[in-house]
Write a protein that holds these residues in place. Sequence first.
Motif, short mmCIF file in Angstrom:
data_model
loop_
_atom_site.label_atom_id
_atom_site.label_comp_id
_atom_site.label_asym_id
_atom_site.label_seq_id
_atom_site.Cartn_x
_atom_site.Cartn_y
_atom_site.Cartn_z
N GLY A 747 0.79 -1.22 0.00
CA GLY A 747 0.00 0.00 0.00
C GLY A 747 0.82 1.26 0.00
N GLY A 748 2.12 1.17 -0.29
CA GLY A 748 2.98 2.34 -0.19
C GLY A 748 3.04 3.12 -1.47
N LEU A 749 3.78 4.21 -1.40
CA LEU A 749 4.01 5.04 -2.58
C LEU A 749 5.14 4.44 -3.40
CD1 LEU A 749 3.88 8.43 -0.72
CD2 LEU A 749 2.07 7.47 -2.13
N ALA A 750 5.35 5.01 -4.56
CA ALA A 750 6.43 4.51 -5.40
C ALA A 750 7.79 4.85 -4.82
CB ALA A 750 6.30 5.11 -6.80
N GLY A 751 7.81 5.74 -3.88
CA GLY A 751 9.09 6.19 -3.33
C GLY A 751 9.24 7.67 -3.56
N GLY A 752 10.19 8.26 -2.93
CA GLY A 752 10.38 9.70 -3.05
C GLY A 752 11.26 10.06 -4.22
N SER A 753 11.31 11.34 -4.46
CA SER A 753 12.18 11.85 -5.52
C SER A 753 12.52 13.29 -5.22
CB SER A 753 11.47 11.74 -6.87
OG SER A 753 12.33 12.17 -7.91
N LEU A 754 13.67 13.70 -5.70
CA LEU A 754 14.19 15.02 -5.36
C LEU A 754 13.32 16.15 -5.89
CD1 LEU A 754 16.50 16.17 -3.76
CD2 LEU A 754 17.93 16.07 -5.79
N GLU A 755 12.63 15.93 -6.99
CA GLU A 755 11.82 17.03 -7.53
C GLU A 755 10.60 17.35 -6.66
OE1 GLU A 755 10.77 13.50 -10.36
OE2 GLU A 755 12.51 14.22 -9.27
N TYR A 756 10.20 16.39 -5.79
CA TYR A 756 9.11 16.68 -4.88
C TYR A 756 9.46 17.81 -3.92
CZ TYR A 756 6.47 12.47 -6.18
OH TYR A 756 5.74 11.52 -6.84
N ASP A 757 10.73 17.88 -3.53
CA ASP A 757 11.16 18.91 -2.58
C ASP A 757 12.62 19.25 -2.85
OD1 ASP A 757 11.59 20.63 -0.52
OD2 ASP A 757 11.36 19.15 1.09
N PRO A 758 12.89 20.25 -3.68
CA PRO A 758 14.28 20.62 -3.98
C PRO A 758 15.09 20.98 -2.74
CG PRO A 758 12.76 21.69 -5.49
CD PRO A 758 11.93 21.06 -4.44
N PHE A 759 14.40 21.40 -1.66
CA PHE A 759 15.12 21.79 -0.45
C PHE A 759 15.80 20.58 0.21
CE2 PHE A 759 12.82 25.47 -1.30
CZ PHE A 759 13.17 26.50 -0.45
N ALA A 760 15.36 19.38 -0.16
CA ALA A 760 15.97 18.17 0.41
C ALA A 760 17.39 17.97 -0.06
CB ALA A 760 15.13 16.94 0.04
N ILE A 761 17.82 18.74 -1.05
CA ILE A 761 19.19 18.59 -1.55
C ILE A 761 20.20 19.00 -0.48
CG2 ILE A 761 19.65 20.89 -2.52
CD1 ILE A 761 20.53 19.36 -5.10
N CYS A 762 19.71 19.70 0.56
CA CYS A 762 20.58 20.12 1.67
C CYS A 762 20.56 19.13 2.83
CB CYS A 762 20.16 21.49 2.20
SG CYS A 762 20.00 22.74 0.93
N GLN A 763 19.74 18.08 2.75
CA GLN A 763 19.61 17.15 3.86
C GLN A 763 20.65 16.05 3.79
OE1 GLN A 763 15.62 15.69 3.74
NE2 GLN A 763 14.68 17.66 4.19
N ARG A 764 20.91 15.46 4.96
CA ARG A 764 21.84 14.34 5.01
C ARG A 764 21.18 13.07 4.51
NH1 ARG A 764 26.31 14.68 9.69
NH2 ARG A 764 26.81 16.87 9.43
N LEU A 765 21.98 12.22 3.88
CA LEU A 765 21.46 11.00 3.28
C LEU A 765 21.30 9.90 4.31
CD1 LEU A 765 23.31 10.46 -0.10
CD2 LEU A 765 20.90 10.84 0.25
N SER A 766 20.34 9.02 4.09
CA SER A 766 20.28 7.79 4.87
C SER A 766 21.30 6.81 4.30
CB SER A 766 18.88 7.18 4.81
OG SER A 766 18.63 6.66 3.52
N SER A 767 21.54 5.74 5.01
CA SER A 767 22.57 4.79 4.58
C SER A 767 22.14 4.00 3.35
CB SER A 767 22.88 3.81 5.72
OG SER A 767 21.70 3.12 6.11
N VAL A 768 20.83 3.98 3.05
CA VAL A 768 20.33 3.17 1.94
C VAL A 768 20.30 3.95 0.64
CG1 VAL A 768 18.35 1.83 1.11
CG2 VAL A 768 18.94 1.81 3.54
#
Length: 2042
Positions: A747-768
């Motif tokens: 029942g989940g989404l396809a997953g995230g993507s950077l274009e959904y929130d360009p501000f996420a380019i400043c966030q730290r990555l998870s290990s996956v």
Amino acid sequence: MELDLAHGLLLNEDVCSQLSEPQRAEFVFEWLTFLQKLLVAAAKADLKEKQKKLVEQLTALLNSSPGPPTRRLIAKNLALLYSVGDTFSVYQTVDKCNEIIRSKDDSPSYLPTKLAAVACLGALYEQLGRMLGNTFTETVGNLLKAMKNAESQGRYEIMMSLKKILRGQGVSAVSCHRDIYKAARVCLTDRSMAVRCAAAKCLLELQKEAIFMWSTELENAATLCFKAFEGSNYDVRVAVSELLGTVLATAVMPKQVVAPRQSFKRSSLEEVMDLLASGFLRGGSGFLRASGEMLMGSSSVSRDLKVGITQACVVFVCSLGGQWLERNFSAFLVHILELVSHPKACQTQADAICCRRCISFILRATVGGLLGEKAQTAAAKEICLAVGKQNKAVDAAMTDSNIEMRVGTTDVTASQHVLVCALQELGSIILGLGTAASPLLQDTSIGVLDTVVSVLLHPSVSARLAAAWCLRCIAVALPSQVSVLLDRCSERLSALKSSLEAVAGYGAAVAALLEAAQHSSLGIPHGKGKVVVALAEDLLRSAAQNSRLSVQRTQTGWLLLNALMTLGPTVVHHHLPRVLLLWKCSFPQSTKDLETERSRGDPFTWQVTLEGRAGALCAMKNFVLHCGDLLTEEVNQRLLPPLSSAITLLTQLPLLTKSYGNTLKNIIVLFKQRLYEILALLPKKTYEGRTDTILKQLAMDLTGLEQSTSHAAFLLPPLCHPDDMLLLGSTLQETDHRFIEEQLLQGGLAGGSLEYDPFAICQRLSSVDMVPVPLCPAASAIVAAVNLFGVMFPRLSQIQRTQVLELFCDAIKQVKASRQELVQIHVISAFCTALKCLVNCRTGLGADEVQKPALSLLMGALESASPLLRCVAAEALSRLVQVVNDNAFTLGVAQISFDRLKTARDVVSRTGHSLALGTLYRYMGGTISSQHLGACVGVLYTLSQDNTSPEVQMWALHSLSLLIDTGGQLYHIHMEQTFALVLLLLLTVPPTHVEVHQSLGRCLNALITALGPELQGGSSSISALRKSCLVGCAVMQDNPDCLVQAQAISCLQQLHMFAPRHVNLTNLVPSLCVNLCSSYLSLRRAVMACLRQLTQREAKEVSEHAVALFKDLPSRDMATLDAAIKESGLEGALFSLLDRESDQQLCQDIKETLNHMLTSMAVNNLSHWIKLCKDVLSASADFAAAAPIETTQEEEDGDRVDDASVFTSKPATSCPFTNPCWSTRVFAAQCVCCIISQCEKEDEAHVSMALAQEKRLHDPSSDFLVLHLADLIRMAFMAATDHSDQLRLSGLQTLLVIIRKFAAVPEPEFPGHVILEQFQANVGAALRPAFTPDTPPDVTAKACEVCSAWIASGVVSDLSDLRRVHQLLVSSLANVQSGKDVQNQLYNESAFTMEALAVLKAWSEVYAVAVNSQTLMESPKKQQQKVSSGSEEHSNQSVDGLFSLVQADIATLSKLWLAALQDYALLTLPSEYNLQLPTEGGAFYTAETVEHARPHYYSSWTSILYATSLWLNSTGFIVIDEGPANLSRPVTPTSMGQSSSLATVKSPEDINSDRFHLILGISVEFLCSPRSDAPMDSITTCLLALQSLLDVPWPRSKIGNDQVLSVELLNVLHRLIVTRESPAIQLAVLELVKRIICAAQEHVKEKRRSAEVDDGAAEKETLPEFGEGKDTGGLIPGKSLVFAALELCLCILVRQLPQLNPKLAGSPMTCGSKPQILNDSDCKLIATALGILSELPSVCSPEGSVSILPTVLFLITGVVREMAVKCFTVQSSMPLSAALQALKTVVVSPMARAEKSRSAWTSLLRCAVVTLLEEHKTDSFQSEVDEVGLLTAITIFVLSASPEVIAVDCIQNPCVEMFKKSLESKDPVVLVRCYQMLQSIFQSPSRLVSVPYIQALGPVIVNNLQSVEKKKPECMLEFQAVQEGVKALECLVSTVDVEYRSELVAILLPLLISFLLDENALVSSQSPARSLHEFALQNLMRIGPQHSAVFKNLMATSPAMKVRLEAAVKGNQESIKAKNAARQLKPPGKHSPSIQLKTNFL
């Protein structure tokens, strides 16, 4: 039950028949397990005798309905039995099995027998192969026929059996291939997932020989696999993808040799990729079998299929291998990117994201997993070309189309997804290569940077963000590029502000680059922050100027400020006022302004406004996250108005939605998300008073019907307990495919993507994730709402909590069924988060009114259809119980579950409530009651045996494992019952129910943990439980599922921890090694975790078992890793595994395992380990080009040709490693350092060539590290000259370790030389590249450290060689002088600080060595002027050369050192002085980077301080103004008194004073409170610097004049002694104290001298001029120098000799204790402290000396008392001698005779004498008292003190008695010393002193000498005693008056004559007696003529004496004649040979 009775060749049927059914199953399994091992080793005769019976027993078991594990073992044993024994009855066995299969009995009870028969057939054909003839045709037919009516277990078992038959028969089974293929086709789409897996494995075996599968049937086989992927689980996808990938790979590159008559078509890569593309784009369903989606008009392919094909593509490439990929990468890349560019692949945004993740996974798994660094570089070039091609196509499309249509162009739309995948992979490649990617970026023919930057102008936001992320990866990999790229993008952003694409693209790039800056320790220039803030302000100001760009400029402006926050408080602090102003301006100032806004606004205006406010809120969030230190009360107050305005706007959002419809929907959702995120981070007071408003909005968002998301499962996994993830399948578990498997979340989404929130380019990555993957705005807003609710809930009142929970309950009831689960997920997620926050806040939930709705909410969720929601509900329930913390409530909750489980029959309810029972006490700390535990266990037992529902079994068993964990000791009463249950289920549950087996493994693990160390016990019950553990582990190890095998390994690991001797490593280690390369990450992790534990204690055994496993296997049967184990051991395989693994946890375990093995084994197997590390380090294919080396030195030095081999090193052809990545080689270099460290600890011979060679003579097999020095140097050189900066740092560190360990090792073959001299060229060549202009500062800094160590080591003896290395430091010094203001700065200013201080530190260390060496060389010259040997002259020349080289730059260096010290002094000031720091910074740091610069100063200041002190010492503090001629810039703002300004010119005295106080201040500040991380060397160096400083008269005069300063320094040193136990530090402290006391003495002497010169009476009596104490003699603690010194000395003495402590005197601890044993350091400390004590009176006034004299004498005499003990070692002579010397210094002190103090001194000295005399009288330890020491002390008083001290009867008489007693001693040593001291006393000029001793002791001496005639000396000591006695008597003769002298001579002469021996006695006497005879004769011949009258009279009156003397004289004359005659007879010029032959050859 005794399982040991099962250990026999035949089954013990008697025992077996007496057991119950479960026990019998366990007994049989144990026997079968043992039999499998026994058959291999059994004797042929024994086996032949019992084979028939054995076959009967096994056949009988076959018919007894065995469980799955048992039937597998029966089959294996039967096959093995026929393999090693006779095959006479094998056909009968095959027939029996076939009969069983053909049986018509379809009852469930007969099914296990049928399955066992199927398994037996498979095992027999697999083991015996073609030995069974053509019977396989009938067997296969039977199996295929049986499969038509078989249920799932039967189909599974038949497929597995057919696979084994195919493997055993090989090509001979070709006649059945088609039939098996048809059957497997059907099974591949079976409804049972286990059957699909088995069919895939069967087909995988079939394709090895069935050519049609990869030729004519290839397309059908692929379509079949596509269908198998539909609705599959993870295991099916892994199995089918392996099948599909292998078949496709075989089609491209066939492995079989096909017969000529067989026609087949070999497929091309294009055809294969088209086949995969057809499945990926169109799916595996035909036209008539369309899915529901197709019927509804959608033609998108299921994600199951896409993920499966993705995995198959990876398998396809991996099967073909890295070399194939390297050759065909270009074509492969084209085909892969075509998949994502196809319109059908990306019909929706979700489809596009899914496809992009799939393509990215393929590229990462193939390029990152198969290619080495060189091949990855080539792949990056290909990808770059592909990016450039796509970008050109877009440019062409944009040029040809008008502006309105350009974005809609098909080429543009298709290209964005291609660019995203390509750029992400390009970034990942460069990120993996690190700094080794620099040649790639420097390749102008490719233009990587230009290509990537050009994509920033792409019309698609996805492509632009991908390009920005790629630049970020480049910046992280190559820190030198950050500043360059920042400048480039900033400039383009400023220049192209009118372009929407440019603003968005370059803005995102700048933001990404700023985020990258924090990943490098080198950072970026501080000024870049100013540029970014200016850009952001400009964009935000100009946003309203152009409506087309307003939104984009606003978004980019805030994006830049968001990125700025990631740089941390040190950067943001300088820009905070401007940012706060921007925040303020972004929101309306009042409610009225907001209303005005709402009334005037239009959709576009609101779009821009909300975009800006959302950006501002996001910037606030990042500010709080990254700059928490700046969040002061003032800043909080300034944030309140904007936040209050945002909350007010939150209430207006529904009106905006109503007014403007869906046009503002997305931006409104984004605004909510940003507001919720920032509010969740701030304290309650921030929104106090607005809580109701926020809560209302949150409730609407969580329960409302207008949510945009259709799924919410993404909320649940983070809330689920990690242990419960086992229940949810592999989708949520850590796997190699998690990156793509996450998309299949139920029942989940396809997953995230950077274009959904360009501000996420400043966030730290998870290990996956490879890139940030923010969810869509609606989903992100829900996540933010859930988190905010969790934070707010603990802050709500009881009423508010009740209301909101009741609201949640009502909302769930009212919502329609289709959306009920969605709301339920939202609500449960929010409430679970709230409960966790309550726990963290340690706050209760509230009264019953709150508990009831809370419980209702969670109980409803426990019966949800979603397993994930049930898990989260159970976790929330356990948190609820923890928060309420009421036993009655807990029991009530449990009762609800009990009642529900009694009535419920549906799977959902039973699973949910069973899990609730297990989790209930998870956080209650084991407070469960035994009754309640028993009830829970009973219920779960029942549920776990529900064979109708494997899911219920799985959940019940998992819950049971949780109970075992939490039950603790209470659970022990259920242990045996639980073990029986677990074993029963393990032996009966079908293998198709994998999830049940996994839960059983979890239970077994929990049971082992619960038993713990009790498993070591020897009782029968414990032994039975232990056997059960081992049986359970064996069952799970034999399970075909990898996750169950992982559980088995974890269980064995636990068992090994608690009962290691019961775990058989012979079986365990091979099973671990086989699974090292498993395709399941969980299994590999379990294997490595177990290996890590095993190697901690048994590394050698583990390694031996691993090698033994593969030793006998032929190479063709081994995988790559197996071959590595065979060739280079387990450690070699682990290095290979480390190179290919990407999982961080696994890599860490591998490293730890290798470290354990290295620690245990490397020293004993040195050659192997060094070769292993060398192979890893030299395996780089392009090493020869890694670092071009100048070979000028080698050309000059012809005798060093051998060293040139290092410069052209190539990897050995037999190297088992191919192109390991730089991180693996870094670890190998670290291993080399570890090996050196281990060897040094093990044996000194490892670092001594002479010792190593000597030991090898005795043991040729021994190996030593020093013999491998050439290899060590070579490895360090290879690493230090690599492209990778990290590897260069490791190489330089290795080189540094080598230099430090081997610098002093002499070369035995060339005396005077050291072993490292032959490697001078190598070291120089390794260092030279680190000093090139483009080298990063951290590498140069490390190289400077190595350089200084190399120069300081003294290895380099030749001046020309020395000059070469020295020149490197000279060049770096020039760079330091060029300053921190250089243009085109690449790194942060603190990087310059690091480099500059490293250079100065290196120079300081070299200077210190040069000066100290010069000093050492000069001191012997003054003492002896002898001709030096050649080697000494050589070393002297080297020292002179080094000193002259350093001296040439000392003028520059001294200024730079002083500047650095001034910087350090400023930086160590307390924080309250920060405002006084220079605004522009210091000499080597800027004000903005002060925090980053501090650590570099801390690491280097001590060496610089010491060098500066040495320089000042050498100059004598004479200021030489050389001017700034050698400096290219001012050194520091103040220049330490060297400023050229006339107004600020300082006198030499002021300059000296500044320097003195600078060094002293720094030292005292550090020594006051050394940091915890400060090494001991720093303290020692600091003390040496102060010693060097005070060796000069001028500083001594300064400190002598300032008593306050001296006292403070002594107090600091006292504190240092108390807190530091190091003898070296304490000794250095005392040496410094000596200098301080010396300074005080000089000061007092100078004052006294000046007072004597001055005639003024008043000034003569000025008290300070005459020392401390003044007239009163009082010493004030804290102000007195003498008192401070006394404290310090007392501390030292009492620490070494606690008996001196007055408080302990007479205590039982000291009275009866034995003397303390002191080492050399202790003795030196005592001696130095005593020396200081003895000098203290000279610093005092006469009255003051009287005050301290008792203490001084007490301590000195105390040391004499403690040291004057016979049992002490030789070392004790040092403190005793020092004590006696100190005593003499005190006794002869002028103060003893000074008028004011004479009487007091006299009485105190008498007391000291009495104390010593009393010590001699004491009875305790009388035999151990050293009389000599006490006698010496008394003698010092007698001879040195004034007569009035000693010449009183009460003292003199005991002293005389003491000597008299000593003269009676039997110890010749005591007699010798006593006679010697009496000689001194007899000669005393004072008659008062000498006469009493002469009178009392003269007769005693005579008596002693008279007794010698009767007892001649038997040893030389006794002879020496007599000799000294005679000398004492002679001394008496010379001392007495002349008139009495003849009487004494008359006594002396007979004594001497009595010592003479007659001729016979002389021949037979011992040596001492003969020596006495000669001594007496010589003295008689000397004394006789002197006193001739007495002599003649004696001869006349005593004829006997005369005869005796004449005989002695005559004998002496004859002896002389005989010697002369022998000398004349000796032939001249001939000498006896120096070498005597030991064998007479005649």
